[in-house]
Design an enzyme around this catalytic site. Structure first.
Site, PDB file in Angstrom:
ATOM      1  N   ASP A   6      39.650  43.915  36.458  1.00 14.91           N
ATOM      2  CA  ASP A   6      39.947  43.803  37.875  1.00 14.91           C
ATOM      3  C   ASP A   6      40.219  42.504  38.419  1.00 14.91           C
ATOM      4  OD1 ASP A   6      40.716  45.117  40.200  1.00 14.91           O
ATOM      5  OD2 ASP A   6      38.927  46.447  40.436  1.00 14.91           O
ATOM      6  N   LYS A  47      32.137  43.856  52.739  1.00 15.33           N
ATOM      7  CA  LYS A  47      32.940  43.862  51.718  1.00 15.33           C
ATOM      8  C   LYS A  47      34.358  44.364  52.241  1.00 15.33           C
ATOM      9  CE  LYS A  47      34.143  45.818  47.342  1.00 15.33           C
ATOM     10  NZ  LYS A  47      33.836  46.647  46.070  1.00 15.33           N
ATOM     11  N   ASP A  71      46.147  45.893  40.965  1.00 18.88           N
ATOM     12  CA  ASP A  71      45.550  44.730  40.266  1.00 18.88           C
ATOM     13  C   ASP A  71      44.501  45.007  39.367  1.00 18.88           C
ATOM     14  OD1 ASP A  71      43.901  45.616  42.168  1.00 18.88           O
ATOM     15  OD2 ASP A  71      43.110  43.731  42.761  1.00 18.88           O
TER      16      ASP A  71
END
Length: 1208
Positions: free
Chosen positions: A936, A1005, A1163
């Site tokens: 990742d 986050k 991604d």
């Protein structure tokens, strides 16, 4: 950027010229809507010429009464105020225009009671402002030649022709140019910008002179006129599409007379004739060509000439085909036709390379040509120009070391799989078993199932008869022949095409789905009628030679092989294109008509469940309304009797459209923008909202998308299978009571009970009634959410169960930014933790020397632990918990249940099982693993920004720079925010003291992750607020203040860590604002050559009128004006998404050439454990290659060329 600003000024001058064309009585808004900002606090930039015109009109008015005189005076005062207000609000440009003074004729007063009109307060204020302006007016006027468009709140600077003489103005102008250069000024570019300041100034001054000289030329090609032409083209294109689809439907059902009559009716009226193009006439030419009636084709050529249109290759192909079908056709006639083609600059080869053929059209065309040229052979060439992008030139040119992977199937097995998939798509629907536990069949269940079967048979007959009656009425209705109606579309329905699968939906959604289903079946039948199915089977059979393991090794890609086979077998119909899609409004109208047909005709006996009731026929479907927010929505609901019958029957079957299921064979490779993916089901290369066409038109103009096609084909060629042991565990929990912790939705039996109370009960106080109403609303909302989640899980698990013993494929397409997605919507590897866990690669590969280590590292990554540890540290941690791993694998529901505490519990459990099988194998290195290992990205958006801005500090925080330990940007930001908090707490700030101990990685986050994608401070505050609410210990009364404080600190921390990111974002935002302000949508091209256009326009309402309900459609695509706010806010994240997809596509291509199995979830890249190191190397190499290109400079050049090309 400076050129963009000058372009905006030209637009303002054009507005003035446009106003001069309109009479005095036309209002400002009627003159040019583009001159009016549509925001609530709109600033209308109105040229002063209309005011003069109106004032001249007023000067000739002789008031006859005192009231009339008063009205004239008030009107004059209002005009003065408007004039002053215009001068205040003209932010784009200040024009030096002399105003003619309004002269009023003084009317004599009549009577004693006449009172003198007193000036109003706003008139007094205006007079005072004028006095102030006179005092402040400079003695020397500057002639304005251009304007500077800046964000609200910034000063507006004006470039003056006297700037050469004023050194101060030169400095300001130079600073402005430097701030608005065509590419963002990074640290590396700053020095260059300073050195070229004088040169830029001279260029702008020269541009001013040329601007003054050629304003009139620019006006003729103004952005307003260009926008108007574009809007007319879009509207005309929609009408042409409706006409073409109507004619094609008539032709398909054999109603040639209706089609011909309709075309003639459109042609006869000039206003409708202008909407036709050559393709519309060609539809009827093909019909007459099939019949061999050359005289009809000749008449249509005459119609083309009357319409002022030129025949194209399709026209000549139809004429020559007709000649080929007529054995008595004279060679002179064919020669004349070919000579006419040459006069129109068309060659014979163009016929075969550009036309789409059906059935035997190509063979008949060739026969006609060979009458006069017996030795003629079509010269078809395979397009070997693989890529104009420097990123992929070596990939296509140097193939010596490429080892393209084969599938683990024989050619015969692949051919059998093709036949199975073909039968599925021909049926258009698939019926599968539900995974819900089958209850013991009782007598009542058997009775209900029998009743439902009998009723469905009866309803089928009733619907069929009703449809026949409706078609008879529509066919004989005495309406104007130029009007479009649904008759040919209804004729497309076959007797078995009626179903009642979707009820309880909003009318709009139900109608859309029904209309789309009819179109899909029509497309499949069209392919059969055009004889493309037989040719598809033949070419696919040869295509399997490339993929099968028992055939020779090729050095070509799937797309190249398919194109080669098509060229070698060009005889017969063309596989690519040819089908005309239906406009969204037609699909919706047809679906609404069918729903109305069902509501009116489907009935049931009221005593079917209770003989005591009076027998009468009652509808089984009801049309009713409900409110969503302030909007009234039409719904179709089943009668309670039908609902009860279905519940008591507890049927165990689910029916889906065929495209919902994964494919049983490898997808057809994408070779053009209109051909690829499924065998027969129509599929778009680029996903768009219903009705949008701008993306498709843009793609069709693009000459080279080979790299994009090849990457999509590589993703689609990955074979999958089901992890059956894990699927069985999940289904057992699903059928038990579900589990919120494990993301398995519980059944509705676990839903909260909806409280019942009598609102008229006097025992309740007003506050108690309000509380009970809120509880009822919340309970109903919770039940609805649980039902939705339960059905979603049921669909996914049922599809997985249906495919448990199969090997399957996911065809891929992409969104408008180039991000790729599997076409099946419910069950795919982009889904939740549950669906990802039950998918494994069909092909297995040995683990090799490091594969087991990668499995262990992957497991630690799935737990969410050790994010700041090195790979070696994570491996060591995995070895310390090997007992927990084995216990989870052996006793997942009865052991220690260690896996349940992971961030991704089901994927962690699947990994535990794989590790257990590997360590217990005689030789783990030889253990065959099907498990996908993920790699990742570390906040991928920030990685791209750091690379674009060459931001060293930011690059290190997102692991673009070598470090001993992996960096975690979220933890870094959290630490920085904590430092800010500690500093403020020492200063005595109360909220900083309250937050002590509560600032964590989890809190910040989401905000850090989404800042790169354009989240605002408001959105970031809501994200942080949600995280704080999840902390039980945090005092709830401080949540708002804390979230407001933290979002400021997060943005400040990011600004310090990523210095270049905000500058690039601001440049992209400002560019998009200027572009959309000039009336354009933002476009760009990815480094792989994929054209991107943002589909954000101002909403317009369109009403679809039907006998059942008027449906209000909010059209946000292809409308007149772009939505400036959405265009500018979305450009930075969309541009980064397009770079992200480009990197993924490059990685996919190079992994394919290296023989790797590769798939992606944006991604996050997946491959076998043994090939992780190779994939990591490819991933890094392609990231470096991508950002070695001058991406921002190329974007700047494109924007200048696209939007400023009108400047001299």
């Amino acid at each position: 950027m400076s050129l963009l600003r000058v372009r905006a000024f030209v637009k303002c001058l054009n507005r003035r010229r446009l106003f001069e064309k309109y009479p005095a009585g036309v209002s400002f808004e009627d003159c040019c809507q583009l001159c009016v900002s549509a925001r609530k606090s709109a600033v209308r930039r109105i040229s002063e010429t209309p005011v003069h015109l109106q004032r001249r009109n007023v000067s000739f008015v002789f008031p006859k009464t005192e009231d009339a005189k008063k009205r004239v005076l008030e009107q004059s005062q209002l005009l003065d105020v408007l004039e002053a207000r215009i001068q205040q609000l003209q932010s784009d440009v200040v024009l030096d225009v002399q105003h003619a003074k309004v002269q009023f004729v003084k009317a004599p007063s009549h009577g004693k009671g006449t009172s003198k009109s007193q000036p109003s307060r706003w008139m007094e204020k205006l007079t005072q402002e004028r006095k102030n302006n006179v005092r402040e007016k400079p003695t020397e006027k500057s002639k304005v030649t251009t304007s500077n468009i800046m964000p609200s709140g910034t000063a507006h600077k004006i470039i003056s022709s006297a700037a050469k003489k004023n050194r101060t103005q030169q400095t300001k102008l130079s600073d402005k140019i430097r701030a608005a250069v065509s590419s963002p000024v990074t640290a590396a570019a700053a020095a260059t910008a300073l050195q070229e300041r004088a040169k830029e100034l001279a260029e702008v001054e020269e541009l001013e002179k040329r601007l003054n000289l050629q304003v009139s030329d620019w006006t003729s090609s103004s952005s307003e006129e260009h926008l108007q032409e574009g809007n007319e083209a879009v509207a005309c294109g929609d009408i042409q599409l409706s006409i073409c689809s109507y004619l094609e439907a008539c032709v398909f059902v054999g109603d040639i007379e209706r089609a011909q009559r309709f075309l003639l009716s459109q042609h006869r009226v000039m206003s409708r004739r202008r909407l036709l193009n050559t393709g519309v006439y060609n539809i009827m030419m093909r019909v007459w060509a099939k019949k061999g009636t050359l005289n009809h084709i000749g008449r249509i050529f005459i119609l083309l000439e009357e319409a002022g249109l030129k025949p194209n290759v399709g026209s000549y192909a139809a004429a020559l085909e007709c000649m080929g079908r007529n054995p008595n056709c004279s060679p002179k006639v064919i020669s004349r036709c070919l000579n006419q083609m040459k006069e129109d600059s068309l060659s014979v080869d163009d016929l075969f390379s550009q036309c789409v053929f059906r059935q035997d059209e190509r063979d008949m065309l060739l026969r006609a040509i060979r009458v006069v040229e017996p030795d003629y052979q079509p010269r078809l060439t395979l397009d070997m120009n693989q890529g104009s992008s420097a990123l992929v030139q070596d990939f296509y040119a140097q193939r010596e070391n490429h080892t393209y992977p084969k599938l683990d199937f024989t050619q015969e097995e692949l051919q059998d799989r093709f036949k199975r998939q073909l039968s599925v798509e021909q049926a258009c629907t698939v019926t599968i078993d539900s995974v819900e536990t089958a209850k013991p069949v009782t007598e009542n269940m058997e009775k209900m199932r029998r009743l439902l079967a009998e009723q469905r048979t009866q309803w089928q007959k009733v619907l069929l008869q009703a449809l026949r009656d409706c078609k008879l009425i529509l066919a004989n209705t005495n309406t104007k022949s130029y009007r479009l109606n649904l008759y040919p579309y209804l004729c497309l329905l076959e007797d078995r095409d009626h179903s009642l699968d979707e009820i309880g939906e909003s009318l709009k959604i139900l109608a859309r789905d029904l209309g789309h289903r009819v179109f899909t079946k029509y497309s499949v039948r069209q392919k059969h009628q055009n004889q493309t199915v037989e040719k598809l089977g033949s070419i696919y059979s040869m295509y399997t030679d490339l993929l099968a393991k028992d055939t020779k090794v090729y050095d070509v890609l799937p797309r190249e092989q398919w194109c080669k086979l098509e060229m070698e077998h060009s005889s017969g119909p063309t596989l690519q294109g040819g089908e005309i899609s239906w406009p969204y409004i037609v699909t919706l109208e047809l679906g609404t008509y069918l729903v109305d047909l069902m509501v009116k005709n489907l009935k049931i006996n009221s005593d079917i469940l209770n003989p005591a009731f009076e027998r009468k026929l009652i509808p089984i479907l009801y049309h009713m309304y409900t409110f969503r927010s302030t909007r009234q929505i039409g719904f179709i609901k089943p009668h309670p009797i039908l609902t009860q019958m279905q519940q008591e029957a507890t049927e165990t079957k689910l029916t889906f459209d065929s495209y919902v299921m994964p494919m049983m064979c490898p997808p057809v490779p994408w070779t053009t923008v209109k051909f690829g993916a499924y065998l027969l089901t129509p599929t778009k290369l680029m996903r768009t909202v219903d009705g949008a066409t701008q993306h498709e038109l843009l793609l069709e103009k693009c000459q080279n998308l080979h790299a994009v096609f090849d990457s999509l084909n590589q993703l689609g060629n990955c074979a999958w299978r089901i992890n059956k042991p894990l699927l069985d565990i999940i289904i057992s929990i699903f059928n038990d009571r579900g589990s919120d912790k494990l993301d398995i939705p519980p059944p509705l039996s676990e839903a909260p009970k909806i409280p019942h109370f009598n609102p008229q009960d006097p025992n309740y106080t007003a506050s108690q009634k309000a509380q009970l109403k809120r509880e009822v609303i919340n309970a109903k909302k919770k039940c609805s959410e649980m039902h939705s989640l339960r059905m979603d899980a049921l669909y996914k698990l049922s599809i997985a169960h249906h495919m448990r013993d199969e090997i399957f494929w996911f065809p891929h397409n992409m969104d408008f930014r180039g991000r790729t997605y599997p076409c099946p919507p419910y069950f795919n590897h982009l889904g939740s933790d549950v669906t990802r866990a039950i998918l494994v690669f069909a092909e297995g590969k040995p683990l090799g020397p490091k594969g087991l280590d990668w499995l262990k590292i992957h497991l630690v990554n799935l737990t969410g632990l050790k994010k700041r540890s090195s790979l070696q540290g994570r491996l060591e941690y995995a070895n310390t918990i090997i007992d927990d791993i084995l216990d989870s694998a052996d006793k997942p529901l009865t052991g220690k249940k260690w896996w349940m505490n992971a961030d991704e519990p089901w994927q962690a459990l699947a990994c535990c099982m794989e590790i257990a099988n590997a360590v217990r194998a005689p030789d783990p290195a030889k253990f065959i693993s099907h498990f996908p290992v993920h790699q990742d990205g570390s906040c991928n958006g920030l990685q791209h920004y750091a690379a674009l801005g060459r931001d060293v500090i930011g690059a290190r925080s997102v692991n673009l720079m070598p470090c001993e330990l992996p960096q975690d940007v979220y933890s870094g930001v959290a630490q920085q925010v904590e430092a800010f908090r500690a500093r403020d707490a020492e200063s005595g700030l109360m909220i900083a003291k309250v937050l002590e101990g509560f600032i964590s990685r989890k809190v910040v986050k989401q905000t850090v992750m989404t800042v790169v994608y354009g989240v605002t401070r408001y959105g970031g505050r809501l994200q942080i607020e949600k995280r704080l609410k999840e902390i039980d210990e945090f005092p709830k009364e401080y949540i708002w203040d804390a979230s407001h404080y933290l979002v400021r600190q997060v943005f400040s921390g990011l600004k310090e860590m990523f210095t270049g990111t905000r500058e690039i974002q601001d440049w992209l935002t400002e560019s998009a604002r200027l572009i959309s302000k000039c009336g354009h949508t933002v476009e760009w091209v990815t480094p792989l050559g994929l054209p991107i256009i943002q589909p954000y326009h101002r909403t317009r309402n369109q009403v679809l009128k039907s006998t059942m309900q008027h449906i209000n459609l909010q059209i946000t695509h292809d409308t007149k004006e772009p939505d400036t706010v959405k265009q500018k806010n979305a450009f930075p994240p969309n541009f980064i998404h397009s770079l992200d997809s480009t990197h993924m596509m490059l990685t996919a291509l190079h992994c394919y050439s290296a023989g790797l199995t590769f798939v992606s979830v944006h991604d996050c890249f997946w491959t076998h454990a043994i090939t992780v190191d190779i994939m990591n190397k490819v991933c890094r190499e392609q990231f470096v290659a991508l950002h070695s290109q001058p991406i921002l400079q190329e974007l700047s050049n494109f924007l200048l060329q696209k939007y400023c090309s009108g400047l001299p």
